[in-house]
Write an enzyme that holds these catalytic residues in place. Structure first.
Site, PDB file in Angstrom:
ATOM      1  N   SER A  55      87.838 -55.937  45.740  1.00 12.67           N
ATOM      2  CA  SER A  55      87.863 -56.803  44.164  1.00 12.67           C
ATOM      3  C   SER A  55      88.766 -57.985  43.678  1.00 12.67           C
ATOM      4  CB  SER A  55      87.709 -55.543  42.738  1.00 12.67           C
ATOM      5  OG  SER A  55      87.259 -54.949  43.129  1.00 12.67           O
ATOM      6  N   HIS A  89      79.888 -58.610  46.156  1.00 10.55           N
ATOM      7  CA  HIS A  89      80.282 -58.226  47.028  1.00 10.55           C
ATOM      8  C   HIS A  89      79.346 -59.369  48.170  1.00 10.55           C
ATOM      9  CE1 HIS A  89      83.882 -55.510  46.029  1.00 10.55           C
ATOM     10  NE2 HIS A  89      82.488 -54.713  45.105  1.00 10.55           N
ATOM     11  N   HIS A 120      80.495 -49.868  50.974  1.00  9.30           N
ATOM     12  CA  HIS A 120      81.523 -48.625  50.108  1.00  9.30           C
ATOM     13  C   HIS A 120      80.068 -47.310  50.231  1.00  9.30           C
ATOM     14  CE1 HIS A 120      82.874 -52.273  47.840  1.00  9.30           C
ATOM     15  NE2 HIS A 120      84.128 -51.319  47.802  1.00  9.30           N
ATOM     16  N   TYR A 124      79.808 -45.234  48.504  1.00  8.50           N
ATOM     17  CA  TYR A 124      78.847 -45.567  46.592  1.00  8.50           C
ATOM     18  C   TYR A 124      77.826 -46.223  46.658  1.00  8.50           C
ATOM     19  CZ  TYR A 124      81.190 -49.741  44.968  1.00  8.50           C
ATOM     20  OH  TYR A 124      82.536 -50.456  44.772  1.00  8.50           O
ATOM     21  N   GLU A 125      77.578 -46.932  48.111  1.00  8.42           N
ATOM     22  CA  GLU A 125      76.736 -47.958  47.610  1.00  8.42           C
ATOM     23  C   GLU A 125      75.557 -46.603  48.998  1.00  8.42           C
ATOM     24  OE1 GLU A 125      77.336 -51.475  48.613  1.00  8.42           O
ATOM     25  OE2 GLU A 125      79.563 -51.120  49.285  1.00  8.42           O
ATOM     26  N   ALA A 173      91.489 -52.963  44.920  1.00  6.50           N
ATOM     27  CA  ALA A 173      91.210 -52.215  42.996  1.00  6.50           C
ATOM     28  C   ALA A 173      92.078 -51.079  43.532  1.00  6.50           C
ATOM     29  CB  ALA A 173      90.924 -53.085  42.498  1.00  6.50           C
ATOM     30  N   MET A 216      88.030 -45.935  45.501  1.00  9.22           N
ATOM     31  CA  MET A 216      86.965 -46.020  46.812  1.00  9.22           C
ATOM     32  C   MET A 216      86.871 -46.866  47.516  1.00  9.22           C
ATOM     33  SD  MET A 216      84.328 -46.095  42.493  1.00  9.22           S
ATOM     34  CE  MET A 216      85.180 -46.001  41.134  1.00  9.22           C
ATOM     35  N   SER A 217      87.920 -46.505  48.420  1.00 12.61           N
ATOM     36  CA  SER A 217      87.569 -47.785  49.331  1.00 12.61           C
ATOM     37  C   SER A 217      88.822 -47.726  50.053  1.00 12.61           C
ATOM     38  CB  SER A 217      87.158 -49.053  49.295  1.00 12.61           C
ATOM     39  OG  SER A 217      88.497 -49.666  48.868  1.00 12.61           O
ATOM     40  N   ASN A 239      94.104 -51.201  36.156  1.00  7.40           N
ATOM     41  CA  ASN A 239      93.576 -49.903  34.873  1.00  7.40           C
ATOM     42  C   ASN A 239      94.996 -48.994  35.103  1.00  7.40           C
ATOM     43  OD1 ASN A 239      91.652 -49.569  37.283  1.00  7.40           O
ATOM     44  ND2 ASN A 239      91.651 -48.021  36.023  1.00  7.40           N
ATOM     45  N   HIS A 267      84.850 -51.511  34.676  1.00  6.82           N
ATOM     46  CA  HIS A 267      84.378 -52.709  36.200  1.00  6.82           C
ATOM     47  C   HIS A 267      85.163 -53.433  34.985  1.00  6.82           C
ATOM     48  CE1 HIS A 267      84.261 -54.153  39.781  1.00  6.82           C
ATOM     49  NE2 HIS A 267      82.892 -54.739  39.216  1.00  6.82           N
TER      50      HIS A 267
HETATM   51  N1  HPA Z   1      89.117 -45.057  40.160  1.00  7.30           N
HETATM   52  C1  HPA Z   1      89.236 -45.159  41.033  1.00  7.30           C
HETATM   53  N2  HPA Z   1      88.672 -46.188  40.807  1.00  7.30           N
HETATM   54  C2  HPA Z   1      89.114 -47.424  40.878  1.00  7.30           C
HETATM   55  C3  HPA Z   1      89.759 -47.118  39.987  1.00  7.30           C
HETATM   56  C4  HPA Z   1      90.403 -45.895  39.531  1.00  7.30           C
HETATM   57  O1  HPA Z   1      90.677 -45.694  37.688  1.00  7.30           O
HETATM   58  N3  HPA Z   1      90.627 -48.436  39.406  1.00  7.30           N
HETATM   59  C5  HPA Z   1      90.034 -49.871  40.343  1.00  7.30           C
HETATM   60  N4  HPA Z   1      89.470 -49.179  41.310  1.00  7.30           N
END
Ligand code: HPA
Length: 274
Positions: free
Chosen positions: A32, A63, A85, A87-88, A115, A213-214, A237, A249
């Site tokens: 990202s 994406h 991903h 999750y997709e 990220a 998540m990747s 974050n 997000h």
């Molecule tokens: N958790 C999971 N995936 C993420 C996060 C998070 O806090 N921030 C960016 N991708």
């Protein structure tokens, strides 16, 4: 089954080679916010995933799905603009396919970025973290199934999943640029929910410094294929429960946007030396 798979890899690579006659040395899978690196590739040739035989197609908005070939400071690269991903809804082996095609194209080393949420409380949003190791918390593995010995060994060693040499290189480049680089363990989860505060406490207890998540399935396949891997996370974050605020997000994208220049400069300086 495995020979069919191998044939698909070869057909995809042959098609890509036909579009650009330069053998890429470095593979790039960017998370990202770093998609703009694509614009810095010299003499780029863009190949939509939909044109490449057997290639999976990404579904998530923002994406884009295209493969870019070109050079960065004269180093031939192949870049995945848009990654897959789990999750997709893709199985972990889908994330494997492009990495195997990169290997077939001649790639020797892979740079993955993402990220991630900061679990280590000394981190701050906007920090960059060199991935020293990972925890595969996806509950699955892209190498499940019959092993094709032409692609790699049955039981791959993961004791240096993230190359010590490439990490040293990244540190030297960062020092040269005056960019602070953290280092830590990345926990890769399925998503798409962000974690609960209790899950973050669990992950911290298990030794994780960041969560996302990747990346883990791509890195597993890269190691299986014998590629050297460098991974860098943008701490976008603080992970759930650390600050008294919900995760979004939007926050992830905003932070990625803010650190983009420093992240890009670092990555651009590292790639020609990989
Ligand atoms: N958790 C999971 N995936 C993420 C996060 C998070 O806090 N921030 C960016 N991708």
């Amino acid at each position: 089954m495995s020979s069919i798979h191998q044939q698909s890899i070869k057909e995809a690579a042959a098609y890509i080679r036909g579009q650009k006659g330069v053998e890429p040395q470095v593979g790039l899978i960017l998370g990202s916010g770093l998609g703009v690196l694509a614009e810095l590739i010299e003499n780029p040739v863009s190949i939509p995933y939909t044109d490449i035989p057997h290639f999976p197609v990404s579904t998530v908005e923002g994406h884009e799905g295209e493969l870019l070939l070109g050079t960065i400071h004269n180093r031939p690269v192949v870049l995945m603009k848009g990654r897959f991903h789990m999750y997709e809804g893709y199985g972990p082996e889908v994330t494997a396919f492009p990495v195997r095609v990169m290997k077939e194209l001649g790639v020797k080393s892979l740079l993955v970025t993402n990220a991630a949420g900061g679990i280590n409380t000394s981190f701050e949003p906007g920090d960059l973290m060199l991935i020293s190791d990972h925890l595969n918390m996806t509950g699955t593995n892209p190498l499940i199934g019959p092993n094709d010995p032409d692609l790699g060994v049955r039981f791959p060693d993961m004791s240096q999943a993230y190359s010590r040499q490439l990490r040293q290189l990244a540190k030297e480049v960062a020092v040269g640029q005056g960019v602070a680089l953290r280092e830590g363990v990345y926990a890769g989860l399925l998503g798409p929910t962000y974690e609960t505060p209790a899950e973050i406490v669990m992950l911290r207890t298990l030794g994780a410094d960041a969560v996302g998540m990747s990346t883990v399935s791509e890195v597993i396949v890269a190691r299986h294929a014998g590629l050297e891997v460098l991974g860098i996370s943008c701490i976008s974050n603080m992970a759930a429960g650390i600050l008294d605020q919900p995760l979004s997000h939007d926050e992830v994208m905003e932070t990625a946007e803010k650190v983009r220049e420093k992240f890009l400069a670092l990555v651009m300086a590292i790639i020609p030396k990989m």
